[in-house]
Design a protein around this motif. Structure first.
Motif, mmCIF file in Angstrom:
data_model
loop_
_atom_site.group_PDB
_atom_site.id
_atom_site.type_symbol
_atom_site.label_atom_id
_atom_site.label_comp_id
_atom_site.label_asym_id
_atom_site.label_seq_id
_atom_site.Cartn_x
_atom_site.Cartn_y
_atom_site.Cartn_z
ATOM 1 N N LEU A 92 35.192 -55.371 16.220
ATOM 2 C CA LEU A 92 35.326 -54.854 14.736
ATOM 3 C C LEU A 92 35.131 -53.331 14.691
ATOM 4 O O LEU A 92 36.178 -52.817 13.841
ATOM 5 C CB LEU A 92 34.258 -55.471 13.715
ATOM 6 C CG LEU A 92 34.305 -56.951 13.399
ATOM 7 C CD1 LEU A 92 33.192 -57.463 12.810
ATOM 8 C CD2 LEU A 92 35.587 -57.360 12.839
ATOM 9 N N PHE A 93 34.329 -52.766 15.262
ATOM 10 C CA PHE A 93 34.162 -51.261 15.264
ATOM 11 C C PHE A 93 35.526 -50.611 15.988
ATOM 12 O O PHE A 93 36.122 -49.765 15.080
ATOM 13 C CB PHE A 93 33.050 -50.927 15.943
ATOM 14 C CG PHE A 93 31.709 -50.949 15.458
ATOM 15 C CD1 PHE A 93 31.686 -51.054 13.944
ATOM 16 C CD2 PHE A 93 30.421 -50.916 15.994
ATOM 17 C CE1 PHE A 93 30.598 -51.341 13.359
ATOM 18 C CE2 PHE A 93 29.336 -51.149 15.263
ATOM 19 C CZ PHE A 93 29.182 -51.472 14.156
ATOM 20 N N ALA A 94 35.985 -51.223 17.112
ATOM 21 C CA ALA A 94 37.102 -50.659 17.542
ATOM 22 C C ALA A 94 38.426 -50.816 16.795
ATOM 23 O O ALA A 94 39.354 -50.038 16.535
ATOM 24 C CB ALA A 94 37.318 -51.355 18.830
ATOM 25 N N ALA A 95 38.401 -51.984 16.071
ATOM 26 C CA ALA A 95 39.502 -52.325 15.131
ATOM 27 C C ALA A 95 39.576 -51.190 14.092
ATOM 28 O O ALA A 95 40.838 -50.869 13.511
ATOM 29 C CB ALA A 95 39.762 -53.882 14.772
ATOM 30 N N ALA A 96 38.555 -50.897 13.607
ATOM 31 C CA ALA A 96 38.175 -50.103 12.452
ATOM 32 C C ALA A 96 38.888 -48.653 12.682
ATOM 33 O O ALA A 96 39.480 -48.153 12.061
ATOM 34 C CB ALA A 96 37.094 -49.978 11.762
ATOM 35 N N VAL B 279 40.635 -54.838 8.806
ATOM 36 C CA VAL B 279 40.013 -54.537 9.946
ATOM 37 C C VAL B 279 39.748 -55.867 10.934
ATOM 38 O O VAL B 279 40.254 -55.775 11.990
ATOM 39 C CB VAL B 279 38.267 -54.103 9.661
ATOM 40 C CG1 VAL B 279 37.477 -54.547 11.106
ATOM 41 C CG2 VAL B 279 38.217 -52.839 9.108
ATOM 42 N N THR B 280 39.648 -57.089 10.135
ATOM 43 C CA THR B 280 39.731 -58.259 10.536
ATOM 44 C C THR B 280 40.918 -58.698 11.088
ATOM 45 O O THR B 280 41.230 -59.280 12.137
ATOM 46 C CB THR B 280 39.014 -59.467 9.778
ATOM 47 O OG1 THR B 280 39.830 -59.410 8.472
ATOM 48 C CG2 THR B 280 37.646 -59.016 9.326
ATOM 49 N N GLU B 281 42.100 -58.279 10.401
ATOM 50 C CA GLU B 281 43.634 -58.593 11.096
ATOM 51 C C GLU B 281 43.921 -57.754 12.218
ATOM 52 O O GLU B 281 44.077 -58.398 13.259
ATOM 53 C CB GLU B 281 44.300 -58.513 9.954
ATOM 54 C CG GLU B 281 44.498 -59.223 8.866
ATOM 55 C CD GLU B 281 45.554 -59.039 7.749
ATOM 56 O OE1 GLU B 281 46.210 -57.911 7.920
ATOM 57 O OE2 GLU B 281 45.741 -59.912 6.844
ATOM 58 N N GLU B 282 43.247 -56.515 12.252
ATOM 59 C CA GLU B 282 43.611 -55.706 13.435
ATOM 60 C C GLU B 282 42.726 -56.224 14.627
ATOM 61 O O GLU B 282 42.926 -56.065 16.000
ATOM 62 C CB GLU B 282 42.966 -54.250 13.380
ATOM 63 C CG GLU B 282 43.142 -53.382 14.383
ATOM 64 C CD GLU B 282 44.633 -53.213 14.913
ATOM 65 O OE1 GLU B 282 44.752 -52.781 16.087
ATOM 66 O OE2 GLU B 282 45.506 -53.174 14.071
ATOM 67 N N THR C 169 32.936 -40.183 16.841
ATOM 68 C CA THR C 169 33.665 -41.012 15.800
ATOM 69 C C THR C 169 34.838 -40.503 15.344
ATOM 70 O O THR C 169 35.696 -41.182 14.866
ATOM 71 C CB THR C 169 32.617 -41.003 14.274
ATOM 72 O OG1 THR C 169 32.790 -39.576 14.112
ATOM 73 C CG2 THR C 169 31.303 -41.497 14.842
ATOM 74 N N GLY C 170 35.169 -38.965 15.569
ATOM 75 C CA GLY C 170 36.344 -38.463 15.033
ATOM 76 C C GLY C 170 36.338 -38.268 13.588
ATOM 77 O O GLY C 170 35.187 -38.748 12.767
ATOM 78 N N PRO C 171 36.864 -37.042 13.270
ATOM 79 C CA PRO C 171 36.562 -36.361 11.917
ATOM 80 C C PRO C 171 36.885 -37.317 10.801
ATOM 81 O O PRO C 171 36.090 -37.557 9.954
ATOM 82 C CB PRO C 171 37.552 -35.326 11.735
ATOM 83 C CG PRO C 171 37.789 -34.895 13.156
ATOM 84 C CD PRO C 171 37.605 -36.038 14.076
ATOM 85 N N THR C 172 38.017 -38.192 11.199
ATOM 86 C CA THR C 172 38.211 -39.302 10.205
ATOM 87 C C THR C 172 37.335 -40.475 9.581
ATOM 88 O O THR C 172 36.792 -40.556 8.488
ATOM 89 C CB THR C 172 39.550 -39.904 10.193
ATOM 90 O OG1 THR C 172 40.634 -38.771 10.307
ATOM 91 C CG2 THR C 172 40.047 -40.592 9.057
ATOM 92 N N VAL C 173 36.913 -41.021 10.673
ATOM 93 C CA VAL C 173 35.683 -42.004 10.649
ATOM 94 C C VAL C 173 34.385 -41.363 10.083
ATOM 95 O O VAL C 173 33.788 -41.888 9.518
ATOM 96 C CB VAL C 173 35.680 -42.588 11.868
ATOM 97 C CG1 VAL C 173 34.537 -43.808 11.831
ATOM 98 C CG2 VAL C 173 36.887 -43.270 12.075
#
Length: 202
Positions: A15-19, A36-39, A101-105
């Protein structure tokens, strides 16, 4: 897609990777439980099954997980004293912190009040994060001072604070079109030593 009632191996990480992919593709506004769940290719209830607090808890846990990974990496930094160059070692841990995490996350934890509250509570309770990285960098610099690869007159704790504090600033302020943060990190490592050889070139 995983059917209802079937256990999903490593569900949290999936789920984290999908998000992260959802945010990378569509920006913060695209992050929803459904997206998230669809991804992730799993049932829609999986996220809430693992994160009873909903999307706020999920976002906070995502940022905490990625910071914890970087903190664990940083804690190995003192063992690298005397290896490679000091500049390369510092740049490596700073870059890892920025990209954890990257700036966006990372920004999601600020834009969602519930996630921000959970994140602050976890940090207050001692969850590994920026302070852990700062302490590891300080320990590393002192080890390099003992080896003579960093000027012993430099304040290792202040240098570590400057490095980690700047990366935190870049995480919170970077946006499309902003100067390349990786180039800024490399410049910072040199500037912290006043441009001298006692860190930059050793």
């Amino acid at each position: 897609m995983s059917p209802r009632g079937v256990a999903v191996p490593d569900a949290r990480e999936r789920l984290f990777a999908a998000a992260e992919r959802v945010v990378a593709q569509g920006g913060p506004g695209a992050l929803t439980s459904r997206a998230v769940t669809e991804e992730a290719g799993c049932s829609k209830g999986l996220l809430h099954a693992h994160f009873a607090g909903g999307l706020d808890e999920f976002v906070a846990e995502l940022v905490l997980d990625r910071l914890a990974r970087t903190a664990a990496l940083a804690q190995k930094l003192p063992t690298r004293a005397g290896e490679d160059t000091v500049a390369a070692n510092l740049t490596g841990v700073a870059t890892a912190l920025f990209t954890s995490t990257g700036p966006t996350v990372a920004g999601l934890a600020l834009t969602r009040p519930g996630a921000a509250r959970r994140f602050r509570e976890a940090m207050t309770a001692g969850a590994p994060g920026f302070t852990t990285v700062q302490e590891a960098v300080t320990t590393y610099l002192r080890a390099e001072q003992r080896l003579g690869r960093v000027d012993g007159r430099l304040d290792a704790e202040a240098l570590a604070l400057a490095l980690v504090g700047t990366v935190h600033h870049l995480l919170m302020t970077s946006h499309p079109g902003a100067p390349d943060p990786h180039a800024q990190i490399r410049r910072l490592v040199t500037a912290l030593a006043g441009g001298g050889p006692h860190i930059a070139e050793q």
